[in-house]
Scaffold this active site. Structure first.
Site, PDB file in Angstrom:
ATOM      1  N   ASP A  57     -26.824  56.921 125.967  1.00 58.16           N
ATOM      2  CA  ASP A  57     -27.227  55.801 125.116  1.00 58.16           C
ATOM      3  C   ASP A  57     -28.743  55.670 125.076  1.00 58.16           C
ATOM      4  OD1 ASP A  57     -24.671  54.922 124.274  1.00 58.16           O
ATOM      5  OD2 ASP A  57     -24.336  54.018 126.233  1.00 58.16           O
ATOM      6  N   LYS A  88     -21.251  61.858 125.161  1.00 54.02           N
ATOM      7  CA  LYS A  88     -21.065  60.988 124.001  1.00 54.02           C
ATOM      8  C   LYS A  88     -22.408  60.535 123.471  1.00 54.02           C
ATOM      9  CE  LYS A  88     -20.726  56.700 123.330  1.00 54.02           C
ATOM     10  NZ  LYS A  88     -20.504  55.285 123.077  1.00 54.02           N
ATOM     11  N   ASP A 125     -19.752  58.992 118.487  1.00 53.02           N
ATOM     12  CA  ASP A 125     -19.229  57.629 118.323  1.00 53.02           C
ATOM     13  C   ASP A 125     -19.847  57.043 117.048  1.00 53.02           C
ATOM     14  OD1 ASP A 125     -18.201  55.109 118.806  1.00 53.02           O
ATOM     15  OD2 ASP A 125     -19.372  54.747 120.624  1.00 53.02           O
ATOM     16  N   LYS A 137     -18.022  55.841 114.183  1.00 48.34           N
ATOM     17  CA  LYS A 137     -17.248  54.726 113.609  1.00 48.34           C
ATOM     18  C   LYS A 137     -17.321  54.668 112.081  1.00 48.34           C
ATOM     19  CE  LYS A 137     -17.607  51.670 117.667  1.00 48.34           C
ATOM     20  NZ  LYS A 137     -18.661  52.277 118.498  1.00 48.34           N
ATOM     21  N   PHE A 138     -16.900  55.764 111.436  1.00 48.90           N
ATOM     22  CA  PHE A 138     -16.900  55.775 109.968  1.00 48.90           C
ATOM     23  C   PHE A 138     -15.919  54.735 109.409  1.00 48.90           C
ATOM     24  CE2 PHE A 138     -17.909  60.598 110.045  1.00 48.90           C
ATOM     25  CZ  PHE A 138     -19.255  60.373 109.862  1.00 48.90           C
ATOM     26  N   ASP A 163     -15.222  53.795 105.229  1.00 48.25           N
ATOM     27  CA  ASP A 163     -15.630  53.796 103.814  1.00 48.25           C
ATOM     28  C   ASP A 163     -14.421  54.270 103.010  1.00 48.25           C
ATOM     29  OD1 ASP A 163     -17.181  53.958 101.391  1.00 48.25           O
ATOM     30  OD2 ASP A 163     -18.967  54.324 102.591  1.00 48.25           O
ATOM     31  N   ILE A 164     -14.603  54.541 101.737  1.00 47.60           N
ATOM     32  CA  ILE A 164     -13.467  55.015 100.939  1.00 47.60           C
ATOM     33  C   ILE A 164     -13.084  56.428 101.412  1.00 47.60           C
ATOM     34  CG2 ILE A 164     -13.975  53.578  98.926  1.00 47.60           C
ATOM     35  CD1 ILE A 164     -15.170  56.103  97.603  1.00 47.60           C
ATOM     36  N   PRO A 165     -11.810  56.816 101.186  1.00 43.15           N
ATOM     37  CA  PRO A 165     -11.339  58.094 101.735  1.00 43.15           C
ATOM     38  C   PRO A 165     -12.209  59.290 101.375  1.00 43.15           C
ATOM     39  CG  PRO A 165      -9.483  56.804 100.921  1.00 43.15           C
ATOM     40  CD  PRO A 165     -10.730  56.038 100.543  1.00 43.15           C
ATOM     41  N   THR A 201     -14.444  45.236 120.866  1.00 41.04           N
ATOM     42  CA  THR A 201     -14.225  44.317 122.005  1.00 41.04           C
ATOM     43  C   THR A 201     -15.170  43.124 121.955  1.00 41.04           C
ATOM     44  OG1 THR A 201     -15.620  45.782 123.303  1.00 41.04           O
ATOM     45  CG2 THR A 201     -13.253  45.989 123.624  1.00 41.04           C
ATOM     46  N   ARG A 252     -15.974  51.086 135.573  1.00 45.70           N
ATOM     47  CA  ARG A 252     -17.000  50.958 136.601  1.00 45.70           C
ATOM     48  C   ARG A 252     -16.467  51.386 137.958  1.00 45.70           C
ATOM     49  NH1 ARG A 252     -19.859  50.971 133.147  1.00 45.70           N
ATOM     50  NH2 ARG A 252     -21.429  49.517 132.422  1.00 45.70           N
ATOM     51  N   GLY A 276     -21.467  55.219 130.901  1.00 44.37           N
ATOM     52  CA  GLY A 276     -22.897  55.367 130.680  1.00 44.37           C
ATOM     53  C   GLY A 276     -23.697  55.085 131.931  1.00 44.37           C
ATOM     54  N   ARG A 277     -24.160  53.838 132.040  1.00 41.96           N
ATOM     55  CA  ARG A 277     -25.152  53.487 133.060  1.00 41.96           C
ATOM     56  C   ARG A 277     -24.802  53.836 134.500  1.00 41.96           C
ATOM     57  NH1 ARG A 277     -25.641  47.872 130.110  1.00 41.96           N
ATOM     58  NH2 ARG A 277     -23.496  48.559 129.717  1.00 41.96           N
TER      59      ARG A 277
HETATM   60  O1  C5P Z   1     -23.280  52.001 130.248  1.00 46.23           O
HETATM   61  P1  C5P Z   1     -21.804  51.795 129.962  1.00 46.23           P
HETATM   62  O2  C5P Z   1     -20.899  52.537 130.924  1.00 46.23           O
HETATM   63  O3  C5P Z   1     -21.447  50.331 129.838  1.00 46.23           O
HETATM   64  O4  C5P Z   1     -21.606  52.476 128.525  1.00 46.23           O
HETATM   65  C1  C5P Z   1     -20.359  52.445 127.894  1.00 46.23           C
HETATM   66  C2  C5P Z   1     -20.427  53.192 126.585  1.00 46.23           C
HETATM   67  O5  C5P Z   1     -19.216  52.925 125.874  1.00 46.23           O
HETATM   68  C3  C5P Z   1     -21.548  52.771 125.662  1.00 46.23           C
HETATM   69  O6  C5P Z   1     -21.925  53.927 124.901  1.00 46.23           O
HETATM   70  C4  C5P Z   1     -20.933  51.730 124.763  1.00 46.23           C
HETATM   71  O7  C5P Z   1     -21.503  51.681 123.493  1.00 46.23           O
HETATM   72  C5  C5P Z   1     -19.490  52.229 124.663  1.00 46.23           C
HETATM   73  N1  C5P Z   1     -18.533  51.167 124.384  1.00 46.23           N
HETATM   74  C6  C5P Z   1     -18.319  50.083 125.221  1.00 46.23           C
HETATM   75  N2  C5P Z   1     -17.411  49.133 124.920  1.00 46.23           N
HETATM   76  C7  C5P Z   1     -16.711  49.237 123.809  1.00 46.23           C
HETATM   77  C8  C5P Z   1     -16.880  50.316 122.955  1.00 46.23           C
HETATM   78  C9  C5P Z   1     -17.822  51.287 123.278  1.00 46.23           C
HETATM   79  O8  C5P Z   1     -18.956  49.981 126.256  1.00 46.23           O
HETATM   80  N3  C5P Z   1     -15.811  48.318 123.549  1.00 46.23           N
END
Ligand code: C5P
Length: 237
Positions: free
Chosen positions: A15, A37, A64, A66-67, A69-71, A123, A184, A213-214
């Site tokens: 990210d 990703k 990631d 997330k398209f 739009d029209i088909p 979410t 986590r 990610g983090r």
């Molecule tokens: O750093 P972290 O582990 O929170 O990153 C999670 C990744 O998943 C990020 O790229 C974030 O955009 C993505 N993501 C999310 N929650 C969602 C959808 C996607 O954390 N509901």
């Protein structure tokens, strides 16, 4: 974990808008992660050449994007994205069956093994937000409804939060890919994630891929962090 589709189900979220940072992270985790990703921030900053470069690291790349739009437009965009090297990408299920079918057909014509994944309910949306855009609440019911539609429309799976893994798995069966962020390791900083599960809990609930990610990218040793998470999941297999 339902099937050993991905020997290592840990996908690392890069990210960042910065190509050299993404490149460095990809290099560090190359031997330890199951995939990478990139999301809208990276895509907007680095464009097709950035995607091509990260795909060239040799790990499956989840774009990631997330398209929605029209088909015809989504089909064209899907085709071009797969040409750049995406092995997984996502589209909004609320774009409807024709859009999903057009995307899958166009993507598979370029790479028969590409996985097209549905986004159900973001979410960040609460029940009242869903109602304000004319969707039915509660969110969990809407997630399951859209996951079933995704399956019916030929998608390979959906992205869903940890608490939705079990209901989606129950509704869509063992062969439907479930990709889950919000994971986590025990004791890790939650940052802005709220409803989290540990990697082991997510795998046990039925996730096929965990996007993290983090906890990996900010770790002093990202490869070790990714390896520890993959090992926790492998213990369950
Ligand atoms: O750093 P972290 O582990 O929170 O990153 C999670 C990744 O998943 C990020 O790229 C974030 O955009 C993505 N993501 C999310 N929650 C969602 C959808 C996607 O954390 N509901």
């Amino acid at each position: 974990m339902t099937a050993a589709r991905f020997q290592n189900p840990v996908f690392v979220a890069l990210d960042t808008p910065d190509l050299s940072k993404a490149r460095e992270l990809a290099r560090l985790v190359r031997g330890a992660a199951g995939g990478l990703k990139v999301g809208l921030e990276f895509i907007t900053a680095q464009g097709p050449s950035g995607i091509r470069e990260i795909a060239a690291f040799g790990l499956p790349l989840f774009v990631d994007v997330k398209f929605h739009d029209i088909p015809n437009t989504v089909a064209g965009a899907s085709r071009e994205l797969v040409k750049l090297g995406a092995k997984l990408f996502n589209i909004h299920v609320s774009g409807g069956e024709a859009m999903m079918r057009a995307s899958v057909e166009a993507a598979r014509a370029v790479d028969p093994d590409v996985k097209v994944i549905g986004v159900t309910v973001l979410t960040s949306l609460e029940d009242r937000d869903l109602e304000s855009v004319g969707q039915r609440s509660p969110a969990q019911d809407q997630v399951v409804r859209l996951a079933k539609l995704a399956k019916h429309s030929g998608l390979d799976g959906v992205v869903c939060s940890p608490r939705e893994i079990a209901p989606v798995r129950a509704a869509c069966g063992p062969d439907f890919l479930i990709v889950t962020p919000g994971v986590r390791p025990k004791g890790a900083d939650l940052a802005d994630q709220r409803r989290v599960m540990t990697p082991g809990e997510a795998a046990r609930a039925g996730a096929d891929i965990v996007v993290i990610g983090r906890p990996i990218t900010m770790a002093p040793d990202p490869a070790a962090a990714a390896r520890a998470i993959a090992a926790e999941i492998a213990q369950l297999a």
